[in-house]
Motif scaffolding. Structure first.
Motif, PDB file in Angstrom:
ATOM      1  N   PHE A  64     -20.367 118.831  -3.920  1.00 46.12           N
ATOM      2  CA  PHE A  64     -20.143 119.549  -5.149  1.00 46.12           C
ATOM      3  C   PHE A  64     -19.212 120.648  -5.346  1.00 46.12           C
ATOM      4  O   PHE A  64     -18.605 120.901  -6.356  1.00 46.12           O
ATOM      5  CB  PHE A  64     -21.756 120.497  -5.057  1.00 46.12           C
ATOM      6  N   HIS A  65     -19.160 121.187  -4.155  1.00 45.23           N
ATOM      7  CA  HIS A  65     -18.177 122.510  -4.043  1.00 45.23           C
ATOM      8  C   HIS A  65     -16.563 121.643  -4.333  1.00 45.23           C
ATOM      9  O   HIS A  65     -15.843 122.315  -4.919  1.00 45.23           O
ATOM     10  CB  HIS A  65     -17.998 123.128  -2.589  1.00 45.23           C
ATOM     11  N   ALA A  66     -16.555 120.272  -3.511  1.00 47.50           N
ATOM     12  CA  ALA A  66     -15.101 119.957  -3.829  1.00 47.50           C
ATOM     13  C   ALA A  66     -14.760 119.237  -5.486  1.00 47.50           C
ATOM     14  O   ALA A  66     -13.858 119.564  -5.806  1.00 47.50           O
ATOM     15  CB  ALA A  66     -14.994 118.596  -3.024  1.00 47.50           C
ATOM     16  N   LEU A  67     -16.185 119.182  -6.056  1.00 52.80           N
ATOM     17  CA  LEU A  67     -15.853 118.695  -7.476  1.00 52.80           C
ATOM     18  C   LEU A  67     -15.350 119.841  -8.294  1.00 52.80           C
ATOM     19  O   LEU A  67     -14.771 119.692  -9.555  1.00 52.80           O
ATOM     20  CB  LEU A  67     -17.176 117.999  -8.098  1.00 52.80           C
ATOM     21  N   LEU A  68     -15.717 120.872  -7.859  1.00 57.52           N
ATOM     22  CA  LEU A  68     -15.482 122.376  -8.557  1.00 57.52           C
ATOM     23  C   LEU A  68     -14.044 122.597  -8.563  1.00 57.52           C
ATOM     24  O   LEU A  68     -13.415 123.661  -9.190  1.00 57.52           O
ATOM     25  CB  LEU A  68     -16.259 123.680  -8.052  1.00 57.52           C
ATOM     26  N   ASN A  69     -13.431 121.939  -7.646  1.00 57.39           N
ATOM     27  CA  ASN A  69     -11.753 122.406  -7.367  1.00 57.39           C
ATOM     28  C   ASN A  69     -11.062 121.041  -7.783  1.00 57.39           C
ATOM     29  O   ASN A  69     -10.561 120.112  -6.705  1.00 57.39           O
ATOM     30  CB  ASN A  69     -11.510 122.539  -5.967  1.00 57.39           C
ATOM     31  N   PRO A  70     -10.462 120.709  -8.982  1.00 51.92           N
ATOM     32  CA  PRO A  70      -9.959 119.518  -9.390  1.00 51.92           C
ATOM     33  C   PRO A  70      -8.597 119.533  -8.529  1.00 51.92           C
ATOM     34  O   PRO A  70      -7.906 120.488  -8.008  1.00 51.92           O
ATOM     35  CB  PRO A  70      -9.514 119.797 -10.891  1.00 51.92           C
TER      36      PRO A  70
END
Length: 276
Positions: A7-13
């Motif tokens: 989830f956190h990785a997805l928030l950072n393109p």
């Protein structure tokens, strides 16, 4: 829902160039992309272009078109200005060449100055509200990443006022950018509830369409997203299929951490229904 790491990785393109980035969307039971996700991603890509880390203090987003949750998202950052204490960025988000949103962000290094705030409203504390959770979870993809507890109305159920307590379901790292991203992610979830209440409407009302048109956030003080945050919203007006709500956010100890304003689409699809 994704694991916390995913989830956190997805928030950072991911960067695709010096000022360009590409990302995806959280799977949810919706034909469109959740606006809070897009705003959190816009903050990430804008912050990635800063020469030195600075917290965002203001973000203004305009939503121009619905996006496909299964499609790739292309972000472009425009460096507007870098000053001694502030930086300004604009973000364009496209999908298949079509602009989905524009965002303007201002970053400022914290400094000393005058300080005052309004008093935190008196509401039921979160520990007494379990069982009153607002459920934005996805039937197929799992739980919404925030616990959201709905406070009982102080007075008439039809007053244009609402209050919720919120915090992540899992403890998150104490990183300033991530904390602001997660607050922005949540801020799009319930703010228009205060606009629904005068019309005796619920989020799952048959035929009800609610969508974000524009969204503004001002950060006043550092926040701890791992503790409960009170989100107190009032709606000064609904008319012509649009609703406006303004919310103040407070820490559990009463510190006012942010103010949020949102104008949204709010209308019933039935021909004999009217919002006023």
């Amino acid at each position: 829902m994704y694991s916390q790491t995913d989830f956190h990785a997805l928030l950072n393109p991911e960067p695709t160039g010096e000022q360009t980035f590409q990302g995806g969307s959280i799977p949810m039971d919706s034909p469109s992309i959740y606006g809070g996700q897009l705003m959190a991603q816009a903050l990430s890509v804008a912050a990635a272009t800063l020469g030195q880390p600075r917290p965002v203090h203001h973000m203004q987003t305009n939503f121009l078109a619905f996006g496909d949750p299964k499609g790739k998202l292309d972000f472009e950052v425009i460096n507007v200005r870098d000053g001694k204490s502030t930086s300004h960025r604009q973000v364009l988000l496209r999908q298949d060449g079509r602009i989905l949103l524009t965002a303007s962000l201002s970053f400022q290094q914290m400094s000393n100055g005058y300080s005052h705030q309004v008093e935190m409203p008196k509401v039921t504390p979160p520990e007494k509200l379990f069982g009153r959770e607002l459920d934005f979870s996805s039937e197929n993809e799992g739980q919404f990443p925030f616990i959201i507890l709905n406070c009982p109305a102080d007075g008439s159920e039809n007053e244009p006022v609402s209050a919720v307590w919120a915090k992540p379901r899992e403890t998150v790292p104490d990183e300033e950018l991530l904390q602001q991203q997660l607050f922005i992610f949540f801020s799009d979830a319930t703010i228009l509830q205060s606009a629904l209440q005068p019309h005796d409407l619920k989020w799952d009302e048959p035929g009800l369409s609610v969508a974000t048109m524009n969204h503004a956030i001002w950060f006043h003080r550092p926040l701890d997203i791992n503790d409960w945050v009170l989100f107190h919203s009032e709606s000064p007006s609904t008319n012509a299929g649009r609703a406006l709500s303004i919310a103040n956010a407070f820490s559990a100890t009463g510190s006012m951490v942010a103010t949020v304003a949102q104008e949204g689409l709010m209308r019933l699809s039935t021909p004999d229904s009217a919002l006023a």
